[in-house]
Motif scaffolding. Structure first.
Motif, PDB file in Angstrom:
ATOM      1  N   GLN A  68      26.068   9.674   4.747  1.00 58.17           N
ATOM      2  CA  GLN A  68      25.300  10.851   5.170  1.00 58.17           C
ATOM      3  C   GLN A  68      24.114  10.454   6.039  1.00 58.17           C
ATOM      4  OE1 GLN A  68      24.661  12.132   1.106  1.00 58.17           O
ATOM      5  NE2 GLN A  68      25.731  14.053   1.514  1.00 58.17           N
ATOM      6  N   ALA A  69      23.495   9.323   5.720  1.00 56.02           N
ATOM      7  CA  ALA A  69      22.355   8.855   6.517  1.00 56.02           C
ATOM      8  C   ALA A  69      22.790   8.616   7.957  1.00 56.02           C
ATOM      9  CB  ALA A  69      21.780   7.580   5.904  1.00 56.02           C
ATOM     10  N   VAL A  70      23.965   8.048   8.128  1.00 51.83           N
ATOM     11  CA  VAL A  70      24.479   7.803   9.477  1.00 51.83           C
ATOM     12  C   VAL A  70      24.695   9.137  10.203  1.00 51.83           C
ATOM     13  CG1 VAL A  70      26.416   6.893  10.813  1.00 51.83           C
ATOM     14  CG2 VAL A  70      25.526   5.600   8.857  1.00 51.83           C
ATOM     15  N   VAL A  71      25.252  10.118   9.502  1.00 47.35           N
ATOM     16  CA  VAL A  71      25.492  11.441  10.106  1.00 47.35           C
ATOM     17  C   VAL A  71      24.171  12.050  10.579  1.00 47.35           C
ATOM     18  CG1 VAL A  71      26.189  13.829   9.603  1.00 47.35           C
ATOM     19  CG2 VAL A  71      27.611  11.926   8.828  1.00 47.35           C
ATOM     20  N   LEU A  72      23.145  11.982   9.741  1.00 54.31           N
ATOM     21  CA  LEU A  72      21.857  12.598  10.089  1.00 54.31           C
ATOM     22  C   LEU A  72      21.152  11.850  11.206  1.00 54.31           C
ATOM     23  CD1 LEU A  72      20.567  13.530   6.512  1.00 54.31           C
ATOM     24  CD2 LEU A  72      21.581  15.045   8.219  1.00 54.31           C
ATOM     25  N   VAL A  73      21.217  10.534  11.165  1.00 52.58           N
ATOM     26  CA  VAL A  73      20.595   9.738  12.226  1.00 52.58           C
ATOM     27  C   VAL A  73      21.285  10.022  13.561  1.00 52.58           C
ATOM     28  CG1 VAL A  73      20.332   7.380  13.092  1.00 52.58           C
ATOM     29  CG2 VAL A  73      19.686   7.919  10.743  1.00 52.58           C
ATOM     30  N   THR A  74      22.609  10.123  13.524  1.00 52.41           N
ATOM     31  CA  THR A  74      23.363  10.438  14.736  1.00 52.41           C
ATOM     32  C   THR A  74      22.986  11.812  15.264  1.00 52.41           C
ATOM     33  OG1 THR A  74      25.203   9.046  13.975  1.00 52.41           O
ATOM     34  CG2 THR A  74      25.683  10.652  15.708  1.00 52.41           C
TER      35      THR A  74
END
Length: 198
Positions: free
Chosen positions: A180-186
Protein backbone atom coordinates in the motif's frame (compact mmCIF):
# COMPACT_ATOMS: atom_id res chain seq x y z
CA UNK A 1 -47.09 -10.13 -0.20
CA UNK A 2 -45.51 -7.58 2.16
CA UNK A 3 -47.33 -4.30 2.93
CA UNK A 4 -46.28 -1.04 1.30
CA UNK A 5 -45.46 0.56 4.67
CA UNK A 6 -44.58 -0.72 8.12
CA UNK A 7 -44.77 2.00 10.75
CA UNK A 8 -43.87 1.87 14.45
CA UNK A 9 -43.60 -1.93 14.54
CA UNK A 10 -41.85 -3.67 17.41
CA UNK A 11 -39.67 -6.34 15.83
CA UNK A 12 -37.35 -6.55 18.83
CA UNK A 13 -35.48 -9.86 18.70
CA UNK A 14 -37.38 -11.03 15.63
CA UNK A 15 -35.96 -13.73 13.38
CA UNK A 16 -36.06 -12.31 9.85
CA UNK A 17 -34.61 -15.41 8.20
CA UNK A 18 -35.98 -15.99 4.73
CA UNK A 19 -38.20 -12.91 4.69
CA UNK A 20 -38.50 -11.00 1.41
CA UNK A 21 -39.62 -7.37 1.09
CA UNK A 22 -39.74 -5.36 -2.13
CA UNK A 23 -40.32 -1.60 -2.19
CA UNK A 24 -41.54 -1.46 1.40
CA UNK A 25 -41.12 1.67 3.55
CA UNK A 26 -40.20 0.99 7.18
CA UNK A 27 -40.71 3.93 9.56
CA UNK A 28 -39.67 3.92 13.25
CA UNK A 29 -39.37 0.13 13.31
CA UNK A 30 -37.43 -1.41 16.22
CA UNK A 31 -35.22 -4.23 14.90
CA UNK A 32 -33.01 -4.28 17.99
CA UNK A 33 -31.38 -7.67 18.58
CA UNK A 34 -33.06 -9.00 15.47
CA UNK A 35 -31.42 -11.90 13.67
CA UNK A 36 -31.72 -13.25 10.21
CA UNK A 37 -30.13 -15.44 7.59
CA UNK A 38 -30.89 -14.95 3.93
CA UNK A 39 -33.41 -12.13 4.36
CA UNK A 40 -33.95 -10.07 1.19
CA UNK A 41 -34.89 -6.38 1.08
CA UNK A 42 -35.02 -4.83 -2.39
CA UNK A 43 -35.59 -1.13 -3.00
CA UNK A 44 -36.85 -0.61 0.55
CA UNK A 45 -36.74 2.60 2.59
CA UNK A 46 -35.83 2.60 6.29
CA UNK A 47 -36.48 5.83 8.23
CA UNK A 48 -35.60 6.23 11.92
CA UNK A 49 -35.27 2.47 12.37
CA UNK A 50 -33.14 0.80 15.03
CA UNK A 51 -30.84 -2.07 14.05
CA UNK A 52 -28.98 -2.02 17.38
CA UNK A 53 -27.30 -5.31 18.35
CA UNK A 54 -28.90 -7.03 15.35
CA UNK A 55 -27.12 -9.85 13.51
CA UNK A 56 -27.52 -10.43 9.78
CA UNK A 57 -25.95 -13.28 7.82
CA UNK A 58 -26.11 -13.74 4.03
CA UNK A 59 -28.84 -11.08 3.97
CA UNK A 60 -29.34 -8.63 1.12
CA UNK A 61 -30.38 -4.98 1.31
CA UNK A 62 -30.27 -4.06 -2.38
CA UNK A 63 -30.72 -0.45 -3.50
CA UNK A 64 -32.25 0.43 -0.14
CA UNK A 65 -32.30 3.85 1.52
CA UNK A 66 -31.50 4.27 5.23
CA UNK A 67 -32.23 7.64 6.82
CA UNK A 68 -31.68 8.44 10.49
CA UNK A 69 -31.15 4.78 11.41
CA UNK A 70 -29.04 3.43 14.26
CA UNK A 71 -26.68 0.48 13.77
CA UNK A 72 -25.11 0.36 17.24
CA UNK A 73 -23.16 -2.91 17.62
CA UNK A 74 -24.92 -4.43 14.61
CA UNK A 75 -23.21 -7.27 12.75
CA UNK A 76 -23.39 -7.93 9.01
CA UNK A 77 -21.70 -11.14 7.87
CA UNK A 78 -21.40 -11.90 4.14
CA UNK A 79 -24.28 -9.54 3.39
CA UNK A 80 -25.01 -7.64 0.19
CA UNK A 81 -25.86 -3.94 0.43
CA UNK A 82 -25.17 -3.10 -3.21
CA UNK A 83 -26.42 0.34 -4.24
CA UNK A 84 -27.82 1.27 -0.83
CA UNK A 85 -27.70 4.82 0.54
CA UNK A 86 -27.13 5.89 4.14
CA UNK A 87 -27.98 9.38 5.37
CA UNK A 88 -27.70 10.68 8.96
CA UNK A 89 -27.20 7.15 10.31
CA UNK A 90 -25.01 6.12 13.26
CA UNK A 91 -22.58 3.20 13.09
CA UNK A 92 -21.00 2.94 16.54
CA UNK A 93 -19.40 -0.53 16.95
CA UNK A 94 -20.93 -1.80 13.70
CA UNK A 95 -19.07 -4.84 12.34
CA UNK A 96 -19.25 -5.83 8.68
CA UNK A 97 -17.26 -8.83 7.53
CA UNK A 98 -17.23 -10.08 3.97
CA UNK A 99 -20.08 -9.43 1.61
CA UNK A 100 -20.63 -6.85 -1.10
CA UNK A 101 -21.09 -3.16 -0.29
CA UNK A 102 -20.33 -1.95 -3.81
CA UNK A 103 -21.94 1.29 -4.98
CA UNK A 104 -23.12 2.16 -1.45
CA UNK A 105 -23.38 5.84 -0.55
CA UNK A 106 -21.91 6.68 2.87
CA UNK A 107 -21.10 10.34 2.22
CA UNK A 108 -19.97 12.08 5.40
CA UNK A 109 -20.76 9.04 7.55
CA UNK A 110 -19.07 8.71 10.96
CA UNK A 111 -17.36 5.31 10.90
CA UNK A 112 -14.78 6.08 13.59
CA UNK A 113 -15.92 3.17 15.76
CA UNK A 114 -16.91 0.79 12.97
CA UNK A 115 -15.10 -2.28 11.66
CA UNK A 116 -15.22 -3.33 8.02
CA UNK A 117 -13.16 -6.33 6.90
CA UNK A 118 -12.92 -8.42 3.77
CA UNK A 119 -15.82 -6.67 2.04
CA UNK A 120 -16.14 -5.52 -1.54
CA UNK A 121 -16.78 -1.76 -1.62
CA UNK A 122 -16.12 -1.04 -5.29
CA UNK A 123 -17.21 2.39 -6.45
CA UNK A 124 -18.62 3.17 -3.01
CA UNK A 125 -19.22 6.86 -2.31
CA UNK A 126 -17.14 7.52 0.81
CA UNK A 127 -16.71 11.22 0.16
CA UNK A 128 -16.03 13.09 3.39
CA UNK A 129 -16.38 9.95 5.48
CA UNK A 130 -15.07 10.26 9.04
CA UNK A 131 -13.17 7.08 9.82
CA UNK A 132 -10.32 8.20 12.08
CA UNK A 133 -9.21 5.15 14.05
CA UNK A 134 -11.61 2.82 12.25
CA UNK A 135 -10.72 -0.71 11.14
CA UNK A 136 -11.00 -0.96 7.35
CA UNK A 137 -9.00 -4.08 6.54
CA UNK A 138 -8.89 -6.17 3.40
CA UNK A 139 -11.45 -4.07 1.56
CA UNK A 140 -11.82 -3.78 -2.19
CA UNK A 141 -12.05 0.00 -2.48
CA UNK A 142 -11.25 0.14 -6.18
CA UNK A 143 -12.82 3.16 -7.90
CA UNK A 144 -14.34 4.30 -4.59
CA UNK A 145 -14.84 8.05 -4.04
CA UNK A 146 -12.75 9.06 -1.03
CA UNK A 147 -12.14 12.78 -1.47
CA UNK A 148 -12.00 14.67 1.85
CA UNK A 149 -12.23 11.42 3.82
CA UNK A 150 -10.53 11.31 7.23
CA UNK A 151 -8.72 7.99 7.58
CA UNK A 152 -6.20 9.21 10.14
CA UNK A 153 -5.14 6.45 12.50
CA UNK A 154 -7.30 3.91 10.66
CA UNK A 155 -6.14 0.35 10.10
CA UNK A 156 -6.16 0.03 6.32
CA UNK A 157 -3.92 -3.00 5.93
CA UNK A 158 -4.77 -5.26 3.02
CA UNK A 159 -7.26 -2.84 1.45
CA UNK A 160 -7.10 -1.70 -2.18
CA UNK A 161 -6.02 1.95 -1.95
CA UNK A 162 -5.67 2.55 -5.69
CA UNK A 163 -8.53 5.07 -5.56
CA UNK A 164 -6.95 7.07 -2.71
CA UNK A 165 -5.38 10.41 -3.57
CA UNK A 166 -3.15 11.07 -0.55
CA UNK A 167 -3.34 14.79 -1.28
CA UNK A 168 -7.11 14.75 -0.78
CA UNK A 169 -7.47 12.18 2.01
CA UNK A 170 -6.29 12.58 5.61
CA UNK A 171 -3.99 9.61 6.30
CA UNK A 172 -1.89 10.76 9.25
CA UNK A 173 -1.08 7.82 11.50
CA UNK A 174 -2.98 5.28 9.38
CA UNK A 175 -1.66 1.71 9.39
CA UNK A 176 -0.73 0.38 5.95
CA UNK A 177 1.40 -2.43 4.55
CA UNK A 178 4.42 -2.14 2.26
CA UNK A 179 2.45 -2.75 -0.96
CA UNK A 180 0.00 0.00 0.00
CA UNK A 181 2.88 2.37 0.74
CA UNK A 182 4.13 1.89 -2.81
CA UNK A 183 0.64 2.61 -4.19
CA UNK A 184 0.37 5.85 -2.19
CA UNK A 185 3.88 7.02 -2.99
CA UNK A 186 3.22 6.37 -6.67
CA UNK A 187 -0.02 8.36 -6.41
CA UNK A 188 2.11 11.27 -5.23
CA UNK A 189 4.12 11.07 -8.43
CA UNK A 190 7.23 9.56 -6.89
CA UNK A 191 9.12 6.64 -8.40
CA UNK A 192 10.01 3.68 -6.19
CA UNK A 193 13.13 1.92 -7.42
CA UNK A 194 15.53 -0.59 -5.86
CA UNK A 195 18.89 0.61 -4.63
CA UNK A 196 21.54 0.56 -7.34
CA UNK A 197 25.03 1.80 -7.96
CA UNK A 198 25.43 5.55 -8.00
Amino acid sequence: MSPAEVRGADWYGEDLSGQEHDGVTFVDVDLTEGTGEGALFTGCTFRDCRFNLSQHTDAAFLNCTFTGCSFFDATFTDCKLVGSTFDRCTFDLLTASGGDWSFVALRGADLTRATFSGARMREADLTGVRAAGATLRGLDLSAAALDDADLSGADLRGSDLSAVDPRRVELTGAQIDVAQAVVLVTALGLHVRPDGPE
